[in-house]
Design a protein around this motif. Structure first.
Motif, PDB file in Angstrom:
ATOM      1  N   UNK A 170       0.836  -1.194   0.000  1.00  0.00           N
ATOM      2  CA  UNK A 170       0.000   0.000   0.000  1.00  0.00           C
ATOM      3  C   UNK A 170       0.876   1.251   0.000  1.00  0.00           C
ATOM      4  N   UNK A 171       0.370   2.313  -0.624  1.00  0.00           N
ATOM      5  CA  UNK A 171       1.115   3.567  -0.741  1.00  0.00           C
ATOM      6  C   UNK A 171       0.414   4.670   0.034  1.00  0.00           C
ATOM      7  N   UNK A 172       1.209   5.527   0.680  1.00  0.00           N
ATOM      8  CA  UNK A 172       0.674   6.652   1.453  1.00  0.00           C
ATOM      9  C   UNK A 172       1.544   7.867   1.176  1.00  0.00           C
ATOM     10  N   UNK A 173       0.932   8.933   0.696  1.00  0.00           N
ATOM     11  CA  UNK A 173       1.681  10.108   0.263  1.00  0.00           C
ATOM     12  C   UNK A 173       0.946  11.375   0.688  1.00  0.00           C
ATOM     13  N   UNK A 174       1.681  12.355   1.204  1.00  0.00           N
ATOM     14  CA  UNK A 174       1.129  13.701   1.365  1.00  0.00           C
ATOM     15  C   UNK A 174       1.542  14.487   0.134  1.00  0.00           C
ATOM     16  N   UNK A 175       0.569  15.043  -0.587  1.00  0.00           N
ATOM     17  CA  UNK A 175       0.848  15.708  -1.858  1.00  0.00           C
ATOM     18  C   UNK A 175       0.068  17.007  -1.963  1.00  0.00           C
ATOM     19  N   UNK A 176       0.526  17.952  -2.807  1.00  0.00           N
ATOM     20  CA  UNK A 176      -0.239  19.183  -3.043  1.00  0.00           C
ATOM     21  C   UNK A 176      -1.645  18.865  -3.541  1.00  0.00           C
ATOM     22  N   UNK A 177      -2.588  19.716  -3.201  1.00  0.00           N
ATOM     23  CA  UNK A 177      -3.986  19.450  -3.522  1.00  0.00           C
ATOM     24  C   UNK A 177      -4.226  19.339  -5.023  1.00  0.00           C
ATOM     25  N   UNK A 178      -3.513  20.154  -5.824  1.00  0.00           N
ATOM     26  CA  UNK A 178      -3.731  20.055  -7.268  1.00  0.00           C
ATOM     27  C   UNK A 178      -3.219  18.727  -7.816  1.00  0.00           C
ATOM     28  N   UNK A 179      -2.165  18.163  -7.203  1.00  0.00           N
ATOM     29  CA  UNK A 179      -1.710  16.837  -7.618  1.00  0.00           C
ATOM     30  C   UNK A 179      -2.741  15.765  -7.269  1.00  0.00           C
ATOM     31  N   UNK A 180      -3.431  15.940  -6.156  1.00  0.00           N
ATOM     32  CA  UNK A 180      -4.484  14.991  -5.789  1.00  0.00           C
ATOM     33  C   UNK A 180      -5.595  14.989  -6.826  1.00  0.00           C
ATOM     34  N   UNK A 181      -5.960  16.162  -7.295  1.00  0.00           N
ATOM     35  CA  UNK A 181      -7.010  16.235  -8.311  1.00  0.00           C
ATOM     36  C   UNK A 181      -6.508  15.852  -9.694  1.00  0.00           C
ATOM     37  N   UNK A 182      -5.193  15.889  -9.902  1.00  0.00           N
ATOM     38  CA  UNK A 182      -4.631  15.344 -11.134  1.00  0.00           C
ATOM     39  C   UNK A 182      -4.859  13.842 -11.185  1.00  0.00           C
ATOM     40  N   UNK A 183      -4.800  13.184 -10.023  1.00  0.00           N
ATOM     41  CA  UNK A 183      -5.106  11.754  -9.960  1.00  0.00           C
ATOM     42  C   UNK A 183      -6.550  11.497 -10.366  1.00  0.00           C
ATOM     43  N   UNK A 184      -7.460  12.327  -9.884  1.00  0.00           N
ATOM     44  CA  UNK A 184      -8.873  12.184 -10.257  1.00  0.00           C
ATOM     45  C   UNK A 184      -9.034  12.334 -11.762  1.00  0.00           C
ATOM     46  N   UNK A 185      -8.377  13.350 -12.342  1.00  0.00           N
ATOM     47  CA  UNK A 185      -8.460  13.563 -13.781  1.00  0.00           C
ATOM     48  C   UNK A 185      -7.855  12.419 -14.567  1.00  0.00           C
ATOM     49  N   UNK A 186      -6.773  11.842 -14.058  1.00  0.00           N
ATOM     50  CA  UNK A 186      -6.127  10.702 -14.714  1.00  0.00           C
ATOM     51  C   UNK A 186      -7.078   9.520 -14.797  1.00  0.00           C
ATOM     52  N   UNK A 187      -7.744   9.227 -13.703  1.00  0.00           N
ATOM     53  CA  UNK A 187      -8.682   8.102 -13.677  1.00  0.00           C
ATOM     54  C   UNK A 187      -9.877   8.370 -14.582  1.00  0.00           C
ATOM     55  N   UNK A 188     -10.396   9.579 -14.528  1.00  0.00           N
ATOM     56  CA  UNK A 188     -11.556   9.919 -15.348  1.00  0.00           C
ATOM     57  C   UNK A 188     -11.237   9.790 -16.834  1.00  0.00           C
ATOM     58  N   UNK A 189     -10.028  10.214 -17.233  1.00  0.00           N
ATOM     59  CA  UNK A 189      -9.654  10.200 -18.643  1.00  0.00           C
ATOM     60  C   UNK A 189      -9.340   8.804 -19.168  1.00  0.00           C
ATOM     61  N   UNK A 190      -8.907   7.896 -18.289  1.00  0.00           N
ATOM     62  CA  UNK A 190      -8.452   6.582 -18.753  1.00  0.00           C
ATOM     63  C   UNK A 190      -9.426   5.451 -18.447  1.00  0.00           C
ATOM     64  N   UNK A 191     -10.538   5.765 -17.770  1.00  0.00           N
ATOM     65  CA  UNK A 191     -11.474   4.724 -17.360  1.00  0.00           C
ATOM     66  C   UNK A 191     -12.141   4.075 -18.570  1.00  0.00           C
ATOM     67  N   UNK A 192     -12.229   2.737 -18.536  1.00  0.00           N
ATOM     68  CA  UNK A 192     -12.897   1.989 -19.599  1.00  0.00           C
ATOM     69  C   UNK A 192     -13.783   0.912 -18.987  1.00  0.00           C
ATOM     70  N   UNK A 193     -14.969   0.724 -19.568  1.00  0.00           N
ATOM     71  CA  UNK A 193     -15.859  -0.344 -19.117  1.00  0.00           C
ATOM     72  C   UNK A 193     -16.396  -0.126 -17.721  1.00  0.00           C
ATOM     73  N   UNK A 194     -16.720  -1.229 -17.043  1.00  0.00           N
ATOM     74  CA  UNK A 194     -17.339  -1.169 -15.726  1.00  0.00           C
ATOM     75  C   UNK A 194     -16.300  -1.006 -14.619  1.00  0.00           C
ATOM     76  N   UNK A 195     -15.177  -1.706 -14.738  1.00  0.00           N
ATOM     77  CA  UNK A 195     -14.199  -1.746 -13.649  1.00  0.00           C
ATOM     78  C   UNK A 195     -13.015  -0.806 -13.846  1.00  0.00           C
ATOM     79  N   UNK A 196     -12.946  -0.112 -14.965  1.00  0.00           N
ATOM     80  CA  UNK A 196     -11.843   0.811 -15.214  1.00  0.00           C
ATOM     81  C   UNK A 196     -10.884   0.321 -16.269  1.00  0.00           C
ATOM     82  N   UNK A 197     -10.589  -0.977 -16.266  1.00  0.00           N
ATOM     83  CA  UNK A 197      -9.768  -1.556 -17.308  1.00  0.00           C
ATOM     84  C   UNK A 197      -8.273  -1.415 -17.081  1.00  0.00           C
ATOM     85  N   UNK A 198      -7.506  -2.085 -17.940  1.00  0.00           N
ATOM     86  CA  UNK A 198      -6.051  -2.111 -17.818  1.00  0.00           C
ATOM     87  C   UNK A 198      -5.441  -0.741 -18.053  1.00  0.00           C
TER      88      UNK A 198
END
Length: 207
Positions: free
Chosen positions: A159-187
């Motif tokens: 497991x990973x645990x990181x304290x990061x700037x807030x904009x980097x946290x929302x970059x993760x959200x954008x990354x997932x939203x842009x790459x999500x495929x199908x029901x489970x997210x995909x490879x």
């Protein structure tokens, strides 16, 4: 309760500024002046409108000293070791193993959010569970309000645990939203998340 305006404002950052009023050929613009921005630009949190603002270096330097704006953090701490048992994690009642937690001065509480194909989803935290997490990991006492967040990734092994700037946290959200495929997210989504944490690790300080 989580402040809905805060979450809505931060979601606008994930979607990015509207381009309807400017030619497609132009790059992103500073939201506080007319200057065009580099792709790798700074951000401020607008505490009145509760949203992330894309800014040029000059506006970041000048406006970050105002009461209305808050810089979105500058440190990235890779937390090793970090104590978070399965039992304690279950106390947060988050449906997936990936989330981030920030201190909000607007609500006076800890805000928990986790990524989904629709963007950032808010959740109500068991504050007793958060207090126990801080007791086990005193570094969280120094979490900078409105500026940075604790990212927990229990989908990775270990497991990973990181304290990061807030904009980097929302970059993760954008990354997932842009790459999500199908029901489970995909490879593709899994690979994108792995790249995100690999990139975050490069500039991080191990704590």
């Amino acid at each position: 309760m989580v402040d809905p305006a805060l979450v809505a404002g931060l979601r606008r950052y994930v979607r990015g500024p509207s381009t309807a009023s400017r030619p497609r050929a132009e790059g992103p613009r500073c939201e506080l002046c007319p200057l065009t921005l580099a792709e790798d630009h700074k951000h401020l949190l607008d505490l009145e409108e509760r949203r992330i603002v894309c800014v040029c270096p000059t506006c970041w330097s000048i406006r970050s000293g105002e009461a209305r704006y808050r810089p979105t953090g500058s440190r990235t701490l890779w937390l090793e070791p970090f104590e978070l048992s399965d039992e304690l994690w279950a106390g947060f009642q988050i449906p997936i193993g990936l989330a981030f937690f920030m201190r909000s001065t607007s609500t006076g509480a800890i805000v928990g959010l986790y990524p989904s194909p629709a963007g950032a989803t808010e959740c109500e935290l068991d504050l007793d569970a958060w207090d126990r997490l801080v007791e086990a990991n005193p570094v969280l006492d120094d979490l900078d309000p409105d500026a940075e967040a604790l990212i927990v990734n229990r989908l990775a092994t270990p497991h990973l645990h990181v304290i990061a700037p807030l904009d980097d946290c929302y970059r993760l959200v954008g990354t997932i939203k842009a790459s999500w495929e199908g029901i489970s997210g995909g490879a593709a989504m899994e690979e994108a998340v792995q790249r995100y944490f690999d990139e975050l690790r490069v500039g991080a300080t191990v704590r």
